[in-house]
Motif scaffolding. Structure first.
Motif, short mmCIF file in Angstrom:
data_model
loop_
_atom_site.label_atom_id
_atom_site.label_comp_id
_atom_site.label_asym_id
_atom_site.label_seq_id
_atom_site.Cartn_x
_atom_site.Cartn_y
_atom_site.Cartn_z
N ASP A 83 0.83 -1.20 0.00
CA ASP A 83 0.00 0.00 0.00
C ASP A 83 0.87 1.25 0.00
OD1 ASP A 83 0.93 0.23 2.65
OD2 ASP A 83 -0.85 -0.75 3.47
N VAL A 84 0.21 2.39 -0.07
CA VAL A 84 0.91 3.66 -0.19
C VAL A 84 1.80 3.94 1.02
CG1 VAL A 84 0.60 6.17 -0.32
CG2 VAL A 84 -0.81 4.67 -1.73
N THR A 85 1.29 3.66 2.21
CA THR A 85 2.07 3.92 3.43
C THR A 85 3.36 3.12 3.45
OG1 THR A 85 0.01 4.33 4.63
CG2 THR A 85 1.98 3.98 5.94
N THR A 86 3.26 1.87 3.03
CA THR A 86 4.45 1.02 2.97
C THR A 86 5.45 1.57 1.96
OG1 THR A 86 3.22 -0.97 3.59
CG2 THR A 86 5.28 -1.30 2.40
N ILE A 87 4.97 1.95 0.78
CA ILE A 87 5.85 2.49 -0.25
C ILE A 87 6.53 3.77 0.24
CG2 ILE A 87 5.97 3.43 -2.59
CD1 ILE A 87 3.47 1.67 -3.21
N ASP A 88 5.76 4.66 0.87
CA ASP A 88 6.34 5.90 1.37
C ASP A 88 7.43 5.64 2.41
OD1 ASP A 88 4.82 7.58 -0.22
OD2 ASP A 88 3.25 7.88 1.28
N VAL A 117 -1.48 -5.50 -4.31
CA VAL A 117 -1.32 -4.11 -3.88
C VAL A 117 -2.64 -3.38 -4.10
CG1 VAL A 117 1.15 -4.00 -4.41
CG2 VAL A 117 -0.50 -3.34 -6.15
N SER A 118 -2.82 -2.30 -3.37
CA SER A 118 -4.02 -1.49 -3.54
C SER A 118 -3.91 -0.67 -4.81
CB SER A 118 -4.21 -0.57 -2.33
OG SER A 118 -3.07 0.27 -2.18
N ASP A 120 -4.30 2.57 -5.41
CA ASP A 120 -3.53 3.82 -5.35
C ASP A 120 -2.03 3.57 -5.18
OD1 ASP A 120 -3.90 2.79 -2.83
OD2 ASP A 120 -4.42 4.71 -1.88
N ALA A 121 -1.67 2.33 -4.80
CA ALA A 121 -0.25 2.02 -4.66
C ALA A 121 0.45 2.00 -6.01
CB ALA A 121 -0.07 0.67 -3.97
N THR A 124 1.65 5.39 -6.81
CA THR A 124 2.76 5.76 -5.94
C THR A 124 4.06 5.10 -6.38
OG1 THR A 124 1.16 5.94 -4.12
CG2 THR A 124 3.49 5.95 -3.54
#
Length: 268
Positions: A83-88, A117-118, A120-121, A124
């Protein structure tokens, strides 16, 4: 002499055929010391993915910091980033670490079709991960998502690779395993201003779980040892072709590849 060291930032596959398990096995076979930072714990086998539990980002960050504090890392690869948080979290660390080449395997869909993955990921990965990467290794469905286009022909593979390269990653490999060509599996490589095709005889088998992970992990291992990009890519193509051609016959679905198949070939 410092022994080559590489890191995989990816999900754990309880079935052992993909994810960090496949990466560590590949690192070992290529004589590179492998480490991992786990992004998610999955419950899966050769039949499919039953559950995914993302690792809290605080724990992911702690894993990455611990590795950076103690090891001399010369290449790193990413797999399932969830997800986005993980990628960030991964991006924020890699921007400040000196870990050598970054290989992004944009894991998005499991062999059985389950999303990894989601939605939005994907955006990202495109916007934040690829500008940091040395190389990205999507299969055709993943390249379609990254390039936002349909890929059905060789010409479209070339167009998609050029689009993805413009996102900031110098080397793009679009793997052709999902193509409709019944005779060959053709991968297209765009390395800076140079491009070439990697061809291998298509092997009819269901024992292909973890092929993308293994291929990108082999590239990572070779780059960790200081190999050139082209040598690393060609070595990885030969390695995964061997792994697919000598199946283990494990499980009742998409079985794992044979990570030590290359040893037998060298002995013959």
């Amino acid at each position: 002499m410092i022994f080559p060291q590489a890191v995989t930032i990816a999900g754990s596959d309880s079935g052992g055929g993909a994810g960090i398990q496949a990466d560590i096995k590949t690192f070992q076979e290529r004589r590179v010391f492998g480490m991992s930072a786990i992004t998610a714990i999955t419950a899966q086998n050769t039949m499919g993915v039953q559950a995914i539990h993302p690792v809290p980002v605080e724990i992911l960050a702690a894993q990455l910091d611990a590795l950076n504090d103690d090891f001399t890392i010369t290449a790193v690869k990413t797999g399932m980033l969830v997800d986005v948080t993980t990628i960030d979290t991964v991006v924020s660390r890699l921007r400040h670490f000196s870990w050598g080449a970054l290989i992004v395997d944009p894991v998005m869909i499991a062999k059985g079709g389950a999303p990894l993955v989601s939605e939005d990921a994907i955006a990202t990965i495109r916007e934040k991960m690829l500008p940091l990467a040395s190389i990205v290794t999507p299969n055709i469905p993943e390249a379609e998502a990254l390039a936002e286009m349909l890929i059905e022909t060789n010409a479209q593979m070339e167009t998609a690779a050029k689009y993805i390269q413009k996102l900031g990653v110098p080397t793009v490999i679009i793997k052709g395993g999902h193509s409709q060509d019944s005779e060959e599996s053709r991968d297209y490589v765009l390395d800076g201003d140079t491009s070439f095709w990697l061809d291998a005889r298509r092997i009819e088998t269901t024992q292909t779980h973890g092929t993308g992970c293994t291929f990108s992990a082999c590239i990572t291992a070779e780059l960790a040892k200081g190999a050139s990009m082209e040598y690393a890519i060609r070595t990885a193509k030969a390695f995964i072709t061997s792994a697919i051609s000598q199946p283990l016959g494990i499980g009742n679905g998409h079985g794992p590849t044979n990570h030590w198949a290359h040893r037998k070939e060298h002995q013959e």
